[in-house]
Motif scaffolding. Structure first.
Motif, PDB file in Angstrom:
ATOM      1  N   LEU A   2       0.836  -1.191   0.000  1.00 26.14           N
ATOM      2  CA  LEU A   2       0.000   0.000   0.000  1.00 26.14           C
ATOM      3  C   LEU A   2       0.873   1.243   0.000  1.00 26.14           C
ATOM      4  CD1 LEU A   2      -2.863  -0.593   2.607  1.00 26.14           C
ATOM      5  CD2 LEU A   2      -3.045  -0.608   0.125  1.00 26.14           C
ATOM      6  N   GLN A   3       0.356   2.295  -0.609  1.00 20.60           N
ATOM      7  CA  GLN A   3       0.952   3.618  -0.495  1.00 20.60           C
ATOM      8  C   GLN A   3       0.051   4.574   0.253  1.00 20.60           C
ATOM      9  OE1 GLN A   3       2.480   5.587  -3.968  1.00 20.60           O
ATOM     10  NE2 GLN A   3       3.067   3.686  -4.962  1.00 20.60           N
ATOM     11  N   ALA A   4      -1.267   4.356   0.152  1.00 16.61           N
ATOM     12  CA  ALA A   4      -2.206   5.332   0.698  1.00 16.61           C
ATOM     13  C   ALA A   4      -3.463   4.648   1.218  1.00 16.61           C
ATOM     14  CB  ALA A   4      -2.580   6.350  -0.377  1.00 16.61           C
ATOM     15  N   VAL A   5      -4.022   5.240   2.277  1.00 16.64           N
ATOM     16  CA  VAL A   5      -5.301   4.786   2.823  1.00 16.64           C
ATOM     17  C   VAL A   5      -6.216   5.996   2.908  1.00 16.64           C
ATOM     18  CG1 VAL A   5      -6.492   3.635   4.709  1.00 16.64           C
ATOM     19  CG2 VAL A   5      -4.128   2.993   4.158  1.00 16.64           C
ATOM     20  N   PRO A 177      -0.985   4.568  -7.688  1.00 15.84           N
ATOM     21  CA  PRO A 177      -1.878   3.742  -8.507  1.00 15.84           C
ATOM     22  C   PRO A 177      -3.017   3.182  -7.659  1.00 15.84           C
ATOM     23  CG  PRO A 177       0.165   2.581  -8.058  1.00 15.84           C
ATOM     24  CD  PRO A 177       0.352   3.965  -7.540  1.00 15.84           C
ATOM     25  N   PRO A 178      -4.197   3.004  -8.227  1.00  9.45           N
ATOM     26  CA  PRO A 178      -5.328   2.479  -7.453  1.00  9.45           C
ATOM     27  C   PRO A 178      -5.034   1.159  -6.769  1.00  9.45           C
ATOM     28  CG  PRO A 178      -6.076   3.326  -9.564  1.00  9.45           C
ATOM     29  CD  PRO A 178      -4.581   3.346  -9.610  1.00  9.45           C
ATOM     30  N   SER A 179      -4.211   0.318  -7.378  1.00 12.42           N
ATOM     31  CA  SER A 179      -3.915  -0.998  -6.805  1.00 12.42           C
ATOM     32  C   SER A 179      -3.112  -0.903  -5.513  1.00 12.42           C
ATOM     33  CB  SER A 179      -3.155  -1.854  -7.816  1.00 12.42           C
ATOM     34  OG  SER A 179      -1.916  -1.251  -8.145  1.00 12.42           O
ATOM     35  N   GLN A 180      -2.595   0.283  -5.201  1.00 15.67           N
ATOM     36  CA  GLN A 180      -1.818   0.479  -3.983  1.00 15.67           C
ATOM     37  C   GLN A 180      -2.514   1.440  -3.023  1.00 15.67           C
ATOM     38  OE1 GLN A 180       2.289   1.379  -4.898  1.00 15.67           O
ATOM     39  NE2 GLN A 180       2.428  -0.288  -6.373  1.00 15.67           N
ATOM     40  N   ALA A 181      -3.843   1.528  -3.162  1.00 16.97           N
ATOM     41  CA  ALA A 181      -4.634   2.402  -2.292  1.00 16.97           C
ATOM     42  C   ALA A 181      -5.804   1.626  -1.714  1.00 16.97           C
ATOM     43  CB  ALA A 181      -5.134   3.613  -3.071  1.00 16.97           C
ATOM     44  N   LEU A 182      -6.163   1.957  -0.490  1.00 16.40           N
ATOM     45  CA  LEU A 182      -7.274   1.335   0.220  1.00 16.40           C
ATOM     46  C   LEU A 182      -8.299   2.410   0.552  1.00 16.40           C
ATOM     47  CD1 LEU A 182      -8.644  -0.964   1.954  1.00 16.40           C
ATOM     48  CD2 LEU A 182      -7.176  -0.190   3.844  1.00 16.40           C
ATOM     49  N   LEU A 198     -12.153   1.949  -9.845  1.00 16.08           N
ATOM     50  CA  LEU A 198     -10.778   2.354 -10.146  1.00 16.08           C
ATOM     51  C   LEU A 198      -9.783   1.238  -9.888  1.00 16.08           C
ATOM     52  CD1 LEU A 198     -10.376   6.006  -8.808  1.00 16.08           C
ATOM     53  CD2 LEU A 198     -10.320   5.235 -11.174  1.00 16.08           C
ATOM     54  N   GLY A 199     -10.180   0.229  -9.117  1.00 17.37           N
ATOM     55  CA  GLY A 199      -9.277  -0.863  -8.784  1.00 17.37           C
ATOM     56  C   GLY A 199      -8.630  -0.735  -7.423  1.00 17.37           C
ATOM     57  N   MET A 200      -9.251   0.044  -6.512  1.00 17.82           N
ATOM     58  CA  MET A 200      -8.717   0.201  -5.158  1.00 17.82           C
ATOM     59  C   MET A 200      -9.114  -0.977  -4.274  1.00 17.82           C
ATOM     60  SD  MET A 200      -9.622   4.263  -4.669  1.00 17.82           S
ATOM     61  CE  MET A 200      -9.010   4.329  -2.972  1.00 17.82           C
ATOM     62  N   HIS A 201      -8.359  -1.201  -3.202  1.00 19.99           N
ATOM     63  CA  HIS A 201      -8.763  -2.127  -2.152  1.00 19.99           C
ATOM     64  C   HIS A 201      -9.906  -1.489  -1.365  1.00 19.99           C
ATOM     65  CE1 HIS A 201      -5.202  -4.668  -2.825  1.00 19.99           C
ATOM     66  NE2 HIS A 201      -4.532  -3.536  -2.944  1.00 19.99           N
ATOM     67  N   LEU A 202     -10.743  -2.334  -0.729  1.00 21.88           N
ATOM     68  CA  LEU A 202     -11.953  -1.837  -0.090  1.00 21.88           C
ATOM     69  C   LEU A 202     -12.114  -2.395   1.320  1.00 21.88           C
ATOM     70  CD1 LEU A 202     -14.440  -2.574  -3.029  1.00 21.88           C
ATOM     71  CD2 LEU A 202     -13.178  -0.440  -2.639  1.00 21.88           C
ATOM     72  N   PHE A 203     -12.560  -1.537   2.237  1.00 24.32           N
ATOM     73  CA  PHE A 203     -12.952  -1.995   3.571  1.00 24.32           C
ATOM     74  C   PHE A 203     -14.191  -1.216   3.975  1.00 24.32           C
ATOM     75  CE2 PHE A 203     -13.217  -2.210   8.126  1.00 24.32           C
ATOM     76  CZ  PHE A 203     -12.766  -3.489   8.442  1.00 24.32           C
ATOM     77  N   ARG A 204     -15.272  -1.945   4.275  1.00 29.79           N
ATOM     78  CA  ARG A 204     -16.480  -1.263   4.759  1.00 29.79           C
ATOM     79  C   ARG A 204     -16.475  -1.250   6.273  1.00 29.79           C
ATOM     80  NH1 ARG A 204     -22.043  -0.842   6.053  1.00 29.79           N
ATOM     81  NH2 ARG A 204     -22.369  -3.015   6.657  1.00 29.79           N
TER      82      ARG A 204
END
Length: 246
Positions: A2-5, A177-182, A198-204
């Motif tokens: 990850l780079q960003a949350v 990149p979206p793949s490195q963001a949550l 966008l292809g981001m990771h997801l947490f509800r």
């Protein structure tokens, strides 16, 4: 890696039922400017101006530009005059709404874990409020002193949720990149579905009032591929185990 949350604010970091908060906010704000404009005229102008922000798709127009153009036209007042009233309201009256909210347990710990791991933390709240109104709610959530990379507000955003462009703008500024963001949020349609596109990771983040296992009506019977759910304490544990760069 990850780079960003990205964290949503209301009902993610701060328990805040907008069906309760917004009517109280509008009543209090319209009352504070009643010497300039009738409250019902002000509320109608404010709601219409906010809707214009949410409908705007022009990347050249910042949200506050759209808002104030509409607000001046519909209220008959100058932006500078209204902004002075808004500033006074945020400084002296907004705090009376704090009892309608409460911090979500685990919010501070989850953000601190991101900071400790070197990830950029963005408060990705729907940017239909000015920064002063968002800063107040971050303080109510007990997280305002943490080192965020950025906080979206109507002064620095060109789109609103649930537009995919809102998330793309954040990631472009981060060069992430979206793949490195949550994306962490409570609302599937507003917070998570556009991030998924966008292809981001997801947490509800399950809002405290949902803890009995019952989803809110908005999130009922909805899910997304790759979606994780739980409390912010659950998120914190997941973040602590997130694979590092190899």
């Amino acid at each position: 890696m990850l780079q960003a949350v990205l964290f949503d604010l209301d009902d993610t970091l701060l328990e805040n039922d907008m069906d309760v908060f917004l009517p109280s906010y509008l009543k209090l704000l319209s009352t504070s400017v009643r010497s300039l404009v009738a409250p019902h005229v002000f509320v109608e102008a404010l709601v219409t101006s906010a809707r214009a922000m949410m409908e705007n798709a022009d990347p050249r127009l910042r949200n506050d530009t759209v808002f104030w153009e509409q607000m001046q036209d519909r209220s008959g007042l100058e932006r500078a005059e209204l902004e002075r009233c808004f500033a006074r309201f945020f400084a002296t009256e907004l705090g009376s709404l704090q009892p309608l909210t409460r911090p979500v347990p685990g919010a501070r710990e989850a953000i601190q874990t991101c900071v400790d791991r070197g990830w950029s933390v963005v408060i990705a709240t729907n940017p239909v409020f000015p920064r002063a109104a968002i800063d107040a709610r971050l303080a109510w959530a007990g997280v305002s002193d943490l080192p965020f990379h950025s906080v979206t507000s109507y002064e620095n955003s060109h789109f609103t949720k649930p537009r995919v462009e809102y998330y793309a703008e954040i990631l472009e500024r981060l060069a992430c990149p979206p793949s490195q963001a949550l994306m962490v949020g409570n609302d599937i349609d507003q917070d998570l579905r556009p991030a998924q596109r966008l292809g981001m990771h997801l947490f509800r983040a399950i809002a405290p009032r949902e803890r009995g296992g019952a989803r809110t009506e908005r999130n009922a019977d909805q899910t997304l591929p790759g979606l994780f759910e739980g409390s912010l304490h659950d998120l914190d544990r997941r973040l602590a185990r997130w694979p590092r760069e190899t």
